[in-house]
Design an enzyme around this catalytic site. Structure first.
Site: not given
Length: 504
Positions: A433, A437, A453
């Site tokens: 993640w 990101y 997410d």
């Protein structure tokens, strides 16, 4: 890479501004190149050639049209989509890497020899790295010449030229007139809108237009930035985002008015060194995703039966990027597994404890005046005084800062997204993640869904889409290559659903 002549000519004949920045029109009979939407009558099709960059046109002996200013357009969205050497090189060149490190430095960052990189760029873009950097220097020189009171010799060195003679020769070649003529013409066009220090020194308040392709959703960007604004470092008020910056040659402060005028964000920049004007513009454009092609994004996502109504209601959303990749990485790790509000509070404490004050000459009353700490400062400070909270997160942050400070990890727009993800996940406490990101925020990767997410999955559920990660990933394949924009819409759907529940 060749452009389709008929398609490009139709865009020029229609004066279609959506293609501004994606190619230039070079007219053989006049020796001038223009943006596709130039207001002059279109030349005959047999008299034009279409080139991918201004640098290619300049290398072929064409000069820029002084009526349509083909360098004052949004950049090509292609450089955000392409993860190949040409796309990554263009992002680094606009950030001023050639000016600071030369062509060998640019090539080294991309993993090529200077000769290999030159061949790649010449084949793909019609110009080599020096010509591309020269076009960038000419653009910066025009901005400084037309909008500041800097002496022309100071403009020359601020724009990255090695001598005043080189500056004069380049401006004459690119614009067809000497720098003094550019300044005089700009003064006649808009004398009431010139911003300068009046003393010939470093610019105190340089006002710039940052053009974008419509439609543009400023309110979504402002809401995103406001929710995460670190007190002292950044602030949002009355349609304007203000923040401090660390630029290659020194600190700066900027105010970005997203709603003042259609077609452009108005940036008021106060920089300690005028050489940072070009890099600042490039970083601010990435922060606000101003080179995006919203027609292409909305056209693709708008056909989806679930996302279509959202696109129709709010066209032109942008991906919030970053003006400082290292700062964004630190704040992302700091905010893992806590709320946005809690992450903002933690970042504010970190900035207050370890940040530097903006020099007094750059401050404006009521504006942010705290510079977010550098990785080197944080690595040293966190080694002596570990961060409060979970030990694992504290260690992840310390290692990240130490790795950035040593240069083992490089965060810049020239990175390959997959390679960056892999390097990040080798660090302790950084998983898919966080890596995804940062690829979205730092590199502007347009195709990162972030299906793990929680807010993305809640937004999907609120819209009647699968909330399971695997099922959502499968459903989202149809949104490629714009899954980052789809994720942004799902985030907004989750926020709207939460607000509705609270007010019901």
């Amino acid at each position: 890479m060749l452009l389709d002549h008929d398609t490009c000519y139709r865009a020029v004949a229609a004066k279609d501004a959506r293609f501004d920045g994606q190619f230039v029109t070079a007219v053989r009979t006049t020796g001038i190149y223009c943006r596709p939407s130039c207001p002059v009558p279109p030349p005959k099709a047999r008299n034009v050639e279409f080139l991918r960059t201004a640098a290619a046109a300049q290398s072929a002996g064409y000069r820029a049209c002084r009526r349509c200013l083909p360098d004052a357009v949004p950049g090509s969205p292609e450089w955000n989509l392409r993860a190949d050497a040409a796309g990554r090189a263009m992002r680094l060149i606009t950030d001023g890497v050639v000016e600071r490190d030369g062509v060998p430095g640019l090539a080294s960052r991309l993993g090529y020899s200077p000769r290999q990189l030159g061949r790649i760029l010449s084949a793909e873009l019609g110009a080599g790295p020096l010509a591309l950097a020269r076009a960038q220097r000419a653009h910066t020189a025009r901005i400084l010449t037309e909008t500041t009171a800097l002496g022309l010799a100071d403009v020359a060195f601020a724009a990255g030229f090695g001598s005043v003679r080189q500056f004069n020769d380049t401006v004459r070649a690119v614009y067809g007139v000497p720098p003094s003529r550019l300044r005089a013409e700009a003064a006649r066009r808009a004398p009431a809108h010139r911003h300068h220090t009046g003393d010939g020194g470093a610019p105190g308040a340089l006002t710039l237009r940052l053009p974008y392709r419509s439609p543009f959703d400023p309110h979504g960007l402002l809401a995103h930035l406001d929710a995460r604004a670190v007190p002292g470092v950044e602030r949002v008020s009355e349609g304007t985002y203000r923040r401090t910056l660390r630029l290659p040659h020194g600190p700066a402060a900027v105010a970005l008015d997203l709603t003042a005028r259609p077609g452009a964000v108005v940036a008021t920049l106060r920089a300690s060194d005028p050489r940072d004007v070009g890099p600042a513009v490039a970083r601010l454009r990435r922060l606000l995703d101003l080179d995006a092609d919203p027609q292409a994004v909305d056209g693709a996502l708008g056909t989806d039966p679930v996302l279509g109504p959202l696109v129709a209601a709010t066209p032109g959303i942008r991906l919030a990027g970053t003006a400082d990749p290292a700062e964004t990485a630190v704040r992302t790790v700091l905010g893992q597994q806590i709320s946005v509000a809690a992450a903002r509070t933690a970042a504010a404490r970190l900035a207050t404890a370890h940040g530097d004050r903006l020099p007094a000459a750059l401050r404006s009353p009521g504006d942010p005046d705290l510079l977010f700490p550098t990785p080197a400062t944080l690595a040293d400070g966190l080694a002596r005084n570990p961060l409060e909270g979970p030990a694992r997160r504290a260690e992840s942050l310390r290692v990240l800062c130490a790795t950035l400070a040593s240069g083992e990890l490089v965060l810049d727009p020239g990175r390959d997204p997959d390679a960056l993800r892999a390097e990040l996940q080798e660090l302790p406490g950084i998983g898919p993640w966080t890596a995804g990101y940062l690829a979205m925020r730092v590199l502007g990767d347009p195709d990162e869904l972030l299906a793990s997410d929680l807010a993305v999955r809640r937004g999907a559920e609120a819209l009647g889409l699968p909330g399971d990660e695997a099922a959502l990933t499968a459903r989202a394949r149809a949104w490629a290559p714009w899954r980052s924009y789809a994720a942004t819409r799902l985030w907004r759907a989750a926020s709207s659903a939460t607000t509705t529940r609270r007010t019901a």
